[in-house]
Each structure stands twice: as structure tokens, then as C-alpha cells.
Design a protein around this motif. Structure first.
Motif, PDB file in Angstrom:
ATOM      1  N   VAL A  82       0.845  -1.192   0.000  1.00 13.48           N
ATOM      2  CA  VAL A  82       0.000   0.000   0.000  1.00 13.48           C
ATOM      3  C   VAL A  82       0.883   1.245   0.000  1.00 13.48           C
ATOM      4  CG1 VAL A  82      -1.821   1.228   1.241  1.00 13.48           C
ATOM      5  CG2 VAL A  82      -1.713  -1.264   1.349  1.00 13.48           C
ATOM      6  N   GLY A  83       0.944   1.929  -1.150  1.00 17.69           N
ATOM      7  CA  GLY A  83       1.758   3.145  -1.242  1.00 17.69           C
ATOM      8  C   GLY A  83       3.230   2.857  -1.018  1.00 17.69           C
ATOM      9  N   LYS A  84       3.973   3.873  -0.723  1.00 15.80           N
ATOM     10  CA  LYS A  84       5.398   3.756  -0.380  1.00 15.80           C
ATOM     11  C   LYS A  84       6.155   2.876  -1.381  1.00 15.80           C
ATOM     12  CE  LYS A  84       4.446   4.410   4.493  1.00 15.80           C
ATOM     13  NZ  LYS A  84       3.031   4.259   4.703  1.00 15.80           N
ATOM     14  N   GLU A  85       6.083   3.236  -2.642  1.00 11.47           N
ATOM     15  CA  GLU A  85       6.655   2.425  -3.718  1.00 11.47           C
ATOM     16  C   GLU A  85       8.160   2.209  -3.576  1.00 11.47           C
ATOM     17  OE1 GLU A  85       5.067   0.581  -6.022  1.00 11.47           O
ATOM     18  OE2 GLU A  85       3.297   1.212  -4.892  1.00 11.47           O
ATOM     19  N   GLU A  86       8.890   3.224  -3.158  1.00 11.61           N
ATOM     20  CA  GLU A  86      10.343   3.065  -3.010  1.00 11.61           C
ATOM     21  C   GLU A  86      10.672   2.066  -1.905  1.00 11.61           C
ATOM     22  OE1 GLU A  86      12.770   4.192  -5.062  1.00 11.61           O
ATOM     23  OE2 GLU A  86      11.045   4.814  -6.257  1.00 11.61           O
ATOM     24  N   TYR A  87       9.918   2.124  -0.826  1.00  9.39           N
ATOM     25  CA  TYR A  87      10.112   1.162   0.258  1.00  9.39           C
ATOM     26  C   TYR A  87       9.793  -0.246  -0.234  1.00  9.39           C
ATOM     27  CZ  TYR A  87       9.313  -1.419   4.584  1.00  9.39           C
ATOM     28  OH  TYR A  87       9.354  -2.366   5.578  1.00  9.39           O
ATOM     29  N   LYS A  88       8.690  -0.386  -0.943  1.00 11.33           N
ATOM     30  CA  LYS A  88       8.292  -1.686  -1.479  1.00 11.33           C
ATOM     31  C   LYS A  88       9.387  -2.244  -2.395  1.00 11.33           C
ATOM     32  CE  LYS A  88       4.694  -3.985  -4.142  1.00 11.33           C
ATOM     33  NZ  LYS A  88       3.437  -3.834  -4.853  1.00 11.33           N
ATOM     34  N   LYS A  89       9.940  -1.410  -3.251  1.00 10.34           N
ATOM     35  CA  LYS A  89      11.016  -1.852  -4.141  1.00 10.34           C
ATOM     36  C   LYS A  89      12.241  -2.285  -3.347  1.00 10.34           C
ATOM     37  CE  LYS A  89       9.803   1.090  -8.043  1.00 10.34           C
ATOM     38  NZ  LYS A  89      10.212   2.261  -8.838  1.00 10.34           N
ATOM     39  N   ALA A  90      12.583  -1.535  -2.304  1.00  9.48           N
ATOM     40  CA  ALA A  90      13.757  -1.855  -1.493  1.00  9.48           C
ATOM     41  C   ALA A  90      13.569  -3.193  -0.769  1.00  9.48           C
ATOM     42  CB  ALA A  90      14.046  -0.735  -0.497  1.00  9.48           C
ATOM     43  N   VAL A  91      12.383  -3.420  -0.199  1.00 12.38           N
ATOM     44  CA  VAL A  91      12.112  -4.674   0.509  1.00 12.38           C
ATOM     45  C   VAL A  91      12.107  -5.832  -0.481  1.00 12.38           C
ATOM     46  CG1 VAL A  91      10.376  -5.974   1.823  1.00 12.38           C
ATOM     47  CG2 VAL A  91      10.858  -3.606   2.421  1.00 12.38           C
ATOM     48  N   PHE A  92      11.476  -5.639  -1.626  1.00 12.29           N
ATOM     49  CA  PHE A  92      11.426  -6.693  -2.633  1.00 12.29           C
ATOM     50  C   PHE A  92      12.835  -7.038  -3.119  1.00 12.29           C
ATOM     51  CE2 PHE A  92      10.775  -8.361  -6.934  1.00 12.29           C
ATOM     52  CZ  PHE A  92       9.875  -9.373  -6.662  1.00 12.29           C
ATOM     53  N   SER A  93      13.650  -6.022  -3.340  1.00 13.78           N
ATOM     54  CA  SER A  93      15.029  -6.239  -3.793  1.00 13.78           C
ATOM     55  C   SER A  93      15.826  -7.008  -2.737  1.00 13.78           C
ATOM     56  CB  SER A  93      15.697  -4.897  -4.089  1.00 13.78           C
ATOM     57  OG  SER A  93      17.051  -5.065  -4.393  1.00 13.78           O
ATOM     58  N   LEU A  94      15.670  -6.628  -1.480  1.00  8.35           N
ATOM     59  CA  LEU A  94      16.351  -7.329  -0.395  1.00  8.35           C
ATOM     60  C   LEU A  94      15.883  -8.784  -0.328  1.00  8.35           C
ATOM     61  CD1 LEU A  94      18.240  -7.314   2.082  1.00  8.35           C
ATOM     62  CD2 LEU A  94      16.267  -6.527   3.428  1.00  8.35           C
ATOM     63  N   GLY A  95      14.590  -8.994  -0.425  1.00  7.00           N
ATOM     64  CA  GLY A  95      14.051 -10.356  -0.400  1.00  7.00           C
ATOM     65  C   GLY A  95      14.564 -11.191  -1.552  1.00  7.00           C
ATOM     66  N   LYS A  96      14.637 -10.597  -2.725  1.00  4.99           N
ATOM     67  CA  LYS A  96      15.150 -11.308  -3.904  1.00  4.99           C
ATOM     68  C   LYS A  96      16.622 -11.677  -3.707  1.00  4.99           C
ATOM     69  CE  LYS A  96      15.754 -10.856  -8.867  1.00  4.99           C
ATOM     70  NZ  LYS A  96      15.535 -10.015 -10.036  1.00  4.99           N
ATOM     71  N   GLU A  97      17.395 -10.732  -3.193  1.00  2.60           N
ATOM     72  CA  GLU A  97      18.816 -10.985  -2.936  1.00  2.60           C
ATOM     73  C   GLU A  97      18.999 -12.109  -1.912  1.00  2.60           C
ATOM     74  OE1 GLU A  97      22.141  -8.615  -0.513  1.00  2.60           O
ATOM     75  OE2 GLU A  97      21.312  -7.492  -2.210  1.00  2.60           O
ATOM     76  N   LEU A  98      18.220 -12.075  -0.845  1.00  4.95           N
ATOM     77  CA  LEU A  98      18.312 -13.124   0.174  1.00  4.95           C
ATOM     78  C   LEU A  98      17.889 -14.473  -0.389  1.00  4.95           C
ATOM     79  CD1 LEU A  98      16.916 -11.166   3.241  1.00  4.95           C
ATOM     80  CD2 LEU A  98      19.285 -11.912   2.884  1.00  4.95           C
ATOM     81  N   THR A  99      16.834 -14.484  -1.193  1.00  6.32           N
ATOM     82  CA  THR A  99      16.377 -15.725  -1.805  1.00  6.32           C
ATOM     83  C   THR A  99      17.458 -16.315  -2.702  1.00  6.32           C
ATOM     84  OG1 THR A  99      14.073 -15.017  -1.739  1.00  6.32           O
ATOM     85  CG2 THR A  99      14.614 -16.775  -3.283  1.00  6.32           C
ATOM     86  N   GLN A 100      18.094 -15.481  -3.491  1.00  9.89           N
ATOM     87  CA  GLN A 100      19.168 -15.965  -4.361  1.00  9.89           C
ATOM     88  C   GLN A 100      20.350 -16.481  -3.545  1.00  9.89           C
ATOM     89  OE1 GLN A 100      18.953 -16.537  -7.603  1.00  9.89           O
ATOM     90  NE2 GLN A 100      16.847 -15.839  -7.431  1.00  9.89           N
ATOM     91  N   THR A 101      20.644 -15.813  -2.444  1.00 18.60           N
ATOM     92  CA  THR A 101      21.724 -16.266  -1.568  1.00 18.60           C
ATOM     93  C   THR A 101      21.395 -17.633  -0.987  1.00 18.60           C
ATOM     94  OG1 THR A 101      22.324 -14.003  -1.022  1.00 18.60           O
ATOM     95  CG2 THR A 101      23.056 -15.708   0.510  1.00 18.60           C
ATOM     96  N   TRP A 102      20.154 -17.796  -0.493  1.00 19.59           N
ATOM     97  CA  TRP A 102      19.746 -19.076   0.078  1.00 19.59           C
ATOM     98  C   TRP A 102      19.765 -20.173  -0.980  1.00 19.59           C
ATOM     99  CZ3 TRP A 102      15.171 -16.017   2.294  1.00 19.59           C
ATOM    100  CH2 TRP A 102      15.573 -15.355   3.462  1.00 19.59           C
ATOM    101  N   LEU A 103      19.297 -19.847  -2.191  1.00 17.29           N
ATOM    102  CA  LEU A 103      19.291 -20.825  -3.282  1.00 17.29           C
ATOM    103  C   LEU A 103      20.713 -21.243  -3.627  1.00 17.29           C
ATOM    104  CD1 LEU A 103      17.901 -22.463  -5.487  1.00 17.29           C
ATOM    105  CD2 LEU A 103      17.908 -20.413  -6.917  1.00 17.29           C
ATOM    106  N   SER A 104      21.615 -20.279  -3.742  1.00 16.56           N
ATOM    107  CA  SER A 104      23.014 -20.591  -4.053  1.00 16.56           C
ATOM    108  C   SER A 104      23.639 -21.441  -2.961  1.00 16.56           C
ATOM    109  CB  SER A 104      23.826 -19.306  -4.228  1.00 16.56           C
ATOM    110  OG  SER A 104      23.366 -18.580  -5.331  1.00 16.56           O
ATOM    111  N   SER A 105      23.364 -21.085  -1.722  1.00 11.46           N
ATOM    112  CA  SER A 105      23.896 -21.850  -0.596  1.00 11.46           C
ATOM    113  C   SER A 105      23.364 -23.277  -0.624  1.00 11.46           C
ATOM    114  CB  SER A 105      23.518 -21.170   0.716  1.00 11.46           C
ATOM    115  OG  SER A 105      23.931 -21.932   1.809  1.00 11.46           O
TER     116      SER A 105
END
Length: 193
Positions: free
Chosen positions: A27-50
Motif C-alpha cells: 500500500v503506497g510507499k513504492e520506493e520502500y516496497k522496491k527496497a524490501v522486494f530487492s532485499l528479499g530477492k537478494e536473500l532468496t538468491q543467496t539461500w538458493l546458491s547456498s
């Protein structure tokens, strides 16, 4: 879950914090949403690689694993994918995050708002010592009274710290990664040596 012992694992604490930060970010706060999504994607890729490094590319039944990595950008919540503990553990940890959000919803807003403003101002002017700054604001808010004295204080403190961090990051999304790591340091119990 009656206590926060699952937060002792870095991966578990990471999922709980990410789950908490992802809540209501559509809900709103598009920059925050992008930052959280980017962090989640990065963590997911890290977990997948591990996972792939540890277990390889072949499943225990001898087949090649099915990967959703190509379509992962379209899916939310991101933390559901490739979590090392499996779906049951993911759901249990997301439940911990949901319970912390319930506590956060009951916190005294004016006290939390002031703590978030103070933390934001202080981290913007001090490039280091963010953990001490977060500890100080949480302590100050607890001393002022957040209105939940009947609940276990450990839960209130975790919910309060994550709420303060989330509020700061909603206003200043570029601080998300550093404050995410600071929150992880704060909520994880000290390791025994």
C-alpha cells in the motif's frame, strides 16, 4: 510459539525480520516496497546458491530440481521460495512475524513515532554505531511506556525494534539494508562461546 528461541538461528531471524518488513508494504510507499522486494530477492538468491552449493544440482531422487528462479520476480511473498527449512518452517516463522505485527499494532503510536524520528535523524548523522542507536531508542521508548506492560517484555522489545526500523525505512528506503542488518544484530540473542 511461546518464546522467541527460533530467532537464535540467523536464517530464522532473517525470515522473521523480512516477513515483518514485507507486511503492508503493498500500500503506497513504492520506493520502500522496491527496497524490501530487492532485499528479499537478494536473500532468496543467496539461500538458493547456498542450498545448491551444499546439496548440488541433483535431488535425492536423482532428478534435476525444478526451478522457479526465472519467474521469481512475479511472486510474493518472496521468502516462500528456497527457504532452507522447508515450507512448514517458513509458515511457522512467518507466524512469529505475524504475532510480532499484532504486538506492534498495539504499541503507543506517539512513542514509536518519536523513536523512529530520533533513530532516522541519528543514523543520518552517524555513519556507524547504528546498533547502539537502535538500542538507545528502544530503551527510551520502553522507559516512556509503550502500553503493553502485560505482555512478555522480550516480545514487546522485538516488536518495538522492528516497528521503529520499518518506520524509518518507509521514510528513507535507502537505509533498509543497513537497518535490516542492524535489526538482525539486535534481536538475535548473543551466542554462547
Amino acid at each position: 510459539m511461546d518464546d522467541l528461541t527460533k530467532l537464535a538461528s540467523e536464517q530464522n531471524a532473517t525470515l522473521v525480520v523480512l516477513s515483518f518488513l514485507q507486511s503492508d508494504c503493498s500500500v503506497g510507499k513504492e520506493e520502500y516496497k522496491k527496497a524490501v522486494f530487492s532485499l528479499g530477492k537478494e536473500l532468496t538468491q543467496t539461500w538458493l546458491s547456498s542450498y545448491e552449493e551444499h546439496y548440488g544440482d541433483i535431488e535425492c531422487d536423482g532428478n534435476l530440481p525444478i526451478s522457479n528462479a526465472g519467474s521469481i520476480d512475479d511472486l510474493e511473498p518472496l521468502v516462500d521460495f528456497y527457504w532452507p527449512g522447508g515450507e512448514v518452517e517458513v509458515r511457522a516463522l512467518q507466524e512469529v512475524g505475524a504475532r510480532l505485527r499484532e504486538i506492534a499494532d498495539q504499541l503507543e503510536r506517539s512513542v514509536v513515532d518519536q523513536a523512529a524520528r530520533n533513530l532516522r535523524r541519528n543514523v543520518m548523522s552517524s555513519p556507524s554505531e547504528w546498533l547502539d542507536l537502535l538500542k538507545s531508542e528502544v530503551h527510551r521508548a520502553v522507559m516512556q511506556g509503550v502500553g503493553l506492560e502485560q505482555l512478555p517484555q522480550e516480545r514487546v522489545i522485538v516488536a518495538l525494534s522492528l516497528t521503529i526500523v520499518k518506520q524509518v525505512c518507509e521514510h528513507t528506503p535507502q537505509l533498509l539494508r543497513d537497518l535490516f542488518n542492524t535489526a538482525l544484530q539486535y534481536i538475535r540473542p548473543p551466542r554462547a562461546m
